[in-house]
Design an enzyme around this catalytic site. Structure first.
Site, PDB file in Angstrom:
ATOM      1  N   LYS A 146       0.745  -1.129  -0.075  1.00 23.69           N
ATOM      2  CA  LYS A 146      -0.049   0.083   0.008  1.00 23.69           C
ATOM      3  C   LYS A 146       1.022   1.253   0.081  1.00 23.69           C
ATOM      4  CE  LYS A 146      -4.391   0.810   0.358  1.00 23.69           C
ATOM      5  NZ  LYS A 146      -5.525   0.024   0.098  1.00 23.69           N
ATOM      6  N   ASP A 162      -6.959   4.371  -4.349  1.00 21.65           N
ATOM      7  CA  ASP A 162      -7.611   4.045  -2.999  1.00 21.65           C
ATOM      8  C   ASP A 162      -8.253   5.607  -2.715  1.00 21.65           C
ATOM      9  OD1 ASP A 162      -7.543   2.252  -0.582  1.00 21.65           O
ATOM     10  OD2 ASP A 162      -6.891   4.003   0.139  1.00 21.65           O
ATOM     11  N   GLY A 206     -18.217   8.229  -1.365  1.00 21.49           N
ATOM     12  CA  GLY A 206     -17.254   8.214  -2.334  1.00 21.49           C
ATOM     13  C   GLY A 206     -17.386   7.345  -3.496  1.00 21.49           C
TER      14      GLY A 206
HETATM   15  N1  GLU Z   1      -7.646   0.264  -3.072  1.00 20.24           N
HETATM   16  C1  GLU Z   1      -8.274  -0.844  -2.986  1.00 20.24           C
HETATM   17  C2  GLU Z   1      -8.344  -1.698  -1.879  1.00 20.24           C
HETATM   18  O1  GLU Z   1      -8.070  -1.063  -0.682  1.00 20.24           O
HETATM   19  C3  GLU Z   1      -7.956  -1.494  -4.268  1.00 20.24           C
HETATM   20  C4  GLU Z   1      -6.460  -1.876  -4.451  1.00 20.24           C
HETATM   21  C5  GLU Z   1      -5.954  -2.504  -5.854  1.00 20.24           C
HETATM   22  O2  GLU Z   1      -6.748  -2.551  -6.607  1.00 20.24           O
HETATM   23  O3  GLU Z   1      -4.848  -3.103  -5.775  1.00 20.24           O
HETATM   24  O4  GLU Z   1      -8.530  -2.871  -1.857  1.00 20.24           O
END
Ligand code: GLU
Length: 413
Positions: free
Chosen positions: A105, A145, A218
């Protein structure tokens, strides 16, 4: 009220599962730490000529099952603890749905609403310049995200491709369709949440017209409201960071979205009663959907929650203490690592299409997403029955078994 460290919460969640399933102690030890934490600073020449430096992070938690995968968050309150927690959850999320990816992340401490379009582009490109050798289709694949968009992914991909002087669309997901994005990715987090909600409704024998409250309007929350309404659910309350609205007769999610676009918030929606962001969590209904940030369901408000089930579209919305209380009250919590895994699953599809350089229709994407979400829900549900635990612990058991197998196959130390 002391701030709950979301990373500590994540470890507590894993500990519960580790004990029940008798997770290999060496694997458990390894899973207490990320493989790598990267801290960066990004200088941006602002529109007024001044230079501002922004702090950024990328945490690469575990890649035993495949390259690190996970979004990038732009938020003024983000910090290393949050990003570490989010990368930890990504590791288990990818494992629970069985896609061949690990967990990572990223984040930048910034309020993107205060930046101009050009400043935002410079920030996105600056982030990628710092990380261009740490990410890549076979290393670590970012995505959107909170407060990041397909456009931001496009700038990041372009920067990466310029640095490496080659095309590499699979280095990032959630891109615009015109440059290798996938059909369905925009609403896939909510769509995956809907597939699991429909399975849950069968288990709980919920009737048509079951009522829903959604905290956060969102991308995930707004699509969840729209798709659930189409499926015959009644969305009676929604909120965003500025406040919320309730109407027991039901709200029209498309009209709410228009109202938010025009006024900046869902509050003051005509014909509905204003409520606070805290009140929405204690609204009486069948399903509560937290779809914003961490730590909103806490030991302080868990006792006041009056729903049959919680479907976590946000990452980490429930603290471990709140989890205990909800379990004792018999409220089913479909955990984040399962409920919101539709997003990363379609990100995986996007990467697969990028490496084929051959693209699927929206229908094909959904035909592949649905069985993954349905079978993942059912294996977590069965595991919950087998161990007599809550659904979150069951999801960790399913995920940790897969991670354990991969780690042991590679060699642990
Ligand atoms: N941000 C999204 C999550 O928390 C998607 C992550 C992604 O597609 O890599 O799952």
């Amino acid at each position: 009220m002391a701030k709950v460290n979301p990373f500590k919460s994540g470890l507590q969640q894993l500990n519960k599962a580790a004990e029940l399933m008798e997770l290999d102690p060496a694997v458990h030890e390894r899973l207490q730490f990320p493989k790598r934490e990267i801290h960066i600073s990004i200088p941006v020449r602002m529109d007024d000529g001044s230079v501002k430096v922004f702090e950024g992070y990328r945490v690469q938690y575990d890649d035993s099952r495949g390259p690190y995968k996970g979004g990038i968050r732009f938020h003024p309150a983000t910090d290393i603890h949050e990003v570490k927690a989010l990368s930890f959850w990504m590791t288990f999320k990818c494992a629970v749905v069985g896609i061949p990816l690990g967990g990572g992340k990223g984040g930048i401490k910034v309020d993107p609403k205060k930046l101009s379009e050009t400043e935002l582009e410079k920030l996105a490109r600056g982030f990628m310049r710092r990380l261009a050798n740490d990410v890549g289709p076979e290393k670590d694949i970012p995505a959107p995200d909170v407060y990041t968009t397909p456009q931001i992914m496009a700038w990041m991909m372009d920067e990466y491709e310029q640095i490496h002087a080659k095309h590499a669309p699979g280095m990032i997901t959630g891109k615009p369709l015109s440059i290798g994005g996938s059909e369905g990715r925009g609403y896939s987090t909510a769509q995956g949440g809907v597939y699991v909600t429909l399975e849950l409704a069968k288990q709980l024998k919920l009737k048509k017209g079951a009522t829903v409250a959604i905290q956060g309007y969102g991308n995930a929350g707004a699509y969840m409201a729209k798709i659930l309404t189409k499926k015959g659910y009644k969305v009676i309350a929604v909120s965003d960071s500025r406040g919320g609205v309730v109407n027991e007769k039901g709200l029209d999610p498309v009209e709410i979205e228009k109202h938010k676009q025009e006024t900046g918030s869902v509050s003051d929606f005509p014909g509905a009663k204003n409520i606070t962001n805290e009140q929405i969590l204690t609204t009486k209904c069948d399903i509560l959907v937290p779809a914003a940030l961490e730590n909103v369901i806490t030991k302080e408000n868990a006792g006041k929650i009056k729903v049959r089930a919680i479907v976590e579209l946000a990452n980490g919305p429930t603290t471990p203490e709140a989890d205990e209380k909800l379990f004792r009250k018999g409220i089913v919590v479909v955990p984040d690592i399962l409920a919101n895994a539709g997003g990363v699953t379609v990100s995986y599809f996007e990467q697969v299409q990028n490496s084929y350089n051959y693209y699927w229709t929206e229908k094909e994407v959904l035909q592949k997403l649905e069985p993954i979400m349905v079978s993942s829900f059912n294996s977590v549900w069965d595991t919950m029955d087998r161990y007599g635990c809550d659904m979150r612990t069951a999801a960790y058991i399913v995920a940790a078994k897969r991670i354990e197998e991969a780690m042991l196959a590679r060699g642990i130390a």
